[in-house]
Motif scaffolding. Structure first.
Motif, short mmCIF file in Angstrom:
data_model
loop_
_atom_site.label_atom_id
_atom_site.label_comp_id
_atom_site.label_asym_id
_atom_site.label_seq_id
_atom_site.Cartn_x
_atom_site.Cartn_y
_atom_site.Cartn_z
N ILE A 263 23.77 31.59 74.25
CA ILE A 263 23.15 31.61 75.50
C ILE A 263 23.79 30.52 76.53
O ILE A 263 24.04 30.92 77.85
N ASP A 264 23.91 29.34 76.31
CA ASP A 264 24.22 28.35 77.02
C ASP A 264 25.62 28.65 77.43
O ASP A 264 25.98 28.30 78.58
N TRP A 265 26.64 28.93 76.33
CA TRP A 265 27.94 29.28 76.64
C TRP A 265 28.08 30.60 77.66
O TRP A 265 28.83 30.38 78.56
N ALA A 266 27.25 31.44 77.55
CA ALA A 266 27.33 32.68 78.40
C ALA A 266 26.78 32.51 79.98
O ALA A 266 27.28 32.83 80.74
N ARG A 267 25.83 31.45 79.80
CA ARG A 267 25.40 30.84 81.19
C ARG A 267 26.80 30.21 81.95
O ARG A 267 27.04 30.40 83.09
N GLU A 268 27.10 29.56 81.31
CA GLU A 268 28.63 28.63 81.77
C GLU A 268 29.44 29.66 82.24
O GLU A 268 30.12 29.35 83.41
N GLU A 278 31.22 42.50 79.54
CA GLU A 278 31.66 42.81 78.21
C GLU A 278 32.38 41.79 77.36
O GLU A 278 32.25 41.43 76.11
N GLN A 279 33.32 40.94 78.28
CA GLN A 279 34.18 40.09 77.58
C GLN A 279 33.42 38.85 77.19
O GLN A 279 33.42 38.16 76.45
N ILE A 280 32.28 38.36 78.29
CA ILE A 280 31.29 37.38 78.13
C ILE A 280 30.66 37.65 76.99
O ILE A 280 30.35 36.73 76.06
N ALA A 281 30.15 38.74 76.56
CA ALA A 281 29.41 39.12 75.29
C ALA A 281 30.25 39.03 74.27
O ALA A 281 29.68 38.15 73.08
N ARG A 282 31.39 39.17 74.22
CA ARG A 282 32.23 39.09 73.18
C ARG A 282 32.57 37.82 72.74
O ARG A 282 32.41 36.99 71.63
N LEU A 283 32.91 36.85 73.88
CA LEU A 283 33.34 35.50 73.79
C LEU A 283 32.01 34.51 73.26
O LEU A 283 32.25 33.63 72.61
N SER A 284 30.79 34.97 73.67
CA SER A 284 29.77 34.26 73.26
C SER A 284 29.13 34.61 71.82
O SER A 284 28.07 33.94 71.46
N GLY A 285 29.81 35.74 71.36
CA GLY A 285 29.19 36.03 70.05
C GLY A 285 27.81 36.71 70.24
O GLY A 285 27.14 36.95 69.09
N LEU A 286 27.54 37.21 71.30
CA LEU A 286 25.98 37.97 71.49
C LEU A 286 26.02 39.10 71.28
O LEU A 286 25.15 40.11 71.40
N GLY A 287 27.34 39.94 70.80
CA GLY A 287 27.28 41.19 70.43
C GLY A 287 27.68 42.32 71.65
O GLY A 287 28.47 41.69 72.29
#
Length: 325
Positions: A263-268, A278-287
């Protein structure tokens, strides 16, 4: 209380009161025709100084005796002892039926008066752990903007204090009155108290370093699937020992820590890049995007799109960077 008589609000400026916190109830209630506001101090405590300001008022603690609502703004040093006379006046106001409200570290004053025991409450995220440590009977909700527990209400830092004051006006006199004040304050008309405070990061800081290499690997591989068994293998520990040691070092479980790190990485990424969800979901590992939105809203209290709209700080078109370890 009728609008003619005015709902009486006493704002108690304690030693070291934070000027911005003091200004919030003054602005929210001060020029509203529904309210009559008095800023007061405890004369026995001497001059109230903070940030180069001196609070000058002729009203003392007697203002709390007739108040319908008592607001305690935050003050600089919640570790400093408060005047017994102020704490007694706060307790007396509550006992006779006054509504008690705190902004930021003002929650420590309500706690010192014994008014938060057995209740849910919040304060600035930076001070929440200390509030819980000093007053273990409080149900501290560190991630919430504000908590309305009926006759006692608490809020987090500055903007959350504005949110709470608007929430109070809405409850007292309706949405139209609250919206009118919000427009004058140039503030959002309503943010739910259940929305999370925007903390610097969700994952807790480690209290030990034995598993630091494993945590660094976890951060470097957020986009990839991780399991407790794999992490225990990397730590050269049994699954049970790894979970126990991880809990000792971080105060939480490996998977909860990993989710917060994601979540912290997605926020950044939302704050500093223009990458699609879609890309942020993949890069952050949140599915999947749907799973990402659900997990983000559950932890942060708002959607990724709304979060980005609030905190986006760089120009559109920035490339997504690899996560830092």
């Amino acid at each position: 209380m009728s609008a003619v008589d005015g709902h009486r609000v006493a704002v108690l400026a304690l030693p070291g009161v934070l000027p911005l916190d003091l200004g919030i109830p003054a602005q929210a209630f001060g020029s509203d025709p529904h309210y009559r506001i008095t800023v007061c101090t405890d004369p026995s405590a001497g001059p109230v100084l903070s940030g180069g300001f001196t609070v000058g008022t002729s009203a003392g603690l007697e203002a709390l005796r007739d108040a319908d609502t008592v607001v305690v703004p935050g003050y600089e040093d919640p570790d400093s002892p408060l005047p017994a006379t102020a704490l007694s006046a706060i307790r007396s106001a509550h006992e006779r039926g006054a509504r008690l409200v705190s902004i930021c570290t003002g929650a420590f004053a309500l706690a010192a008066a014994g008014l938060l025991d057995g209740r849910p409450a919040t304060t600035h995220w930076r001070d929440a752990a200390e509030l819980q440590r000093r007053y273990p009977r409080i149900d501290v909700r560190p991630n919430l903007l504000y908590v309305d527990d009926g006759d006692v209400l608490t809020s987090a830092g500055v903007t959350a204090g504005v949110d709470l004051c608007l929430h109070i006006i809405r409850g007292d006199y309706g949405a139209a009155a609250a919206n009118a004040r919000a427009r004058l304050l140039v503030a959002p008309p309503r943010r739910s108290g259940g929305q999370a405070q925007f903390v610097d990061r969700f994952r807790p800081a480690a209290r030990g370093e034995d598993l630091a290499p494993v945590r660094a690997w976890m951060l470097d591989n957020l986009a990839h699937r991780q399991s407790v068994d794999e992490l225990a293998h990397r730590a050269h520990m049994s699954r049970r020992t790894f979970i126990r040691r991880f809990q000792q070092e971080t105060g939480t479980s490996p998977m909860a820590w990993l989710t917060d790190a994601r979540i912290d990485w997605a926020r950044e990424l939302l704050e500093t890049t223009a990458g699609p969800v879609e890309q942020i979901a993949r890069l952050s590992g949140l599915g999947s995007p749907a799973a990402f939105r659900a997990a983000f809203h559950r932890r942060v209290g708002t959607s990724p799109a709304d979060y980005r709209a609030t905190f986006r700080v760089t120009a559109p078109g920035d490339a997504l960077r690899p996560p830092a370890g």
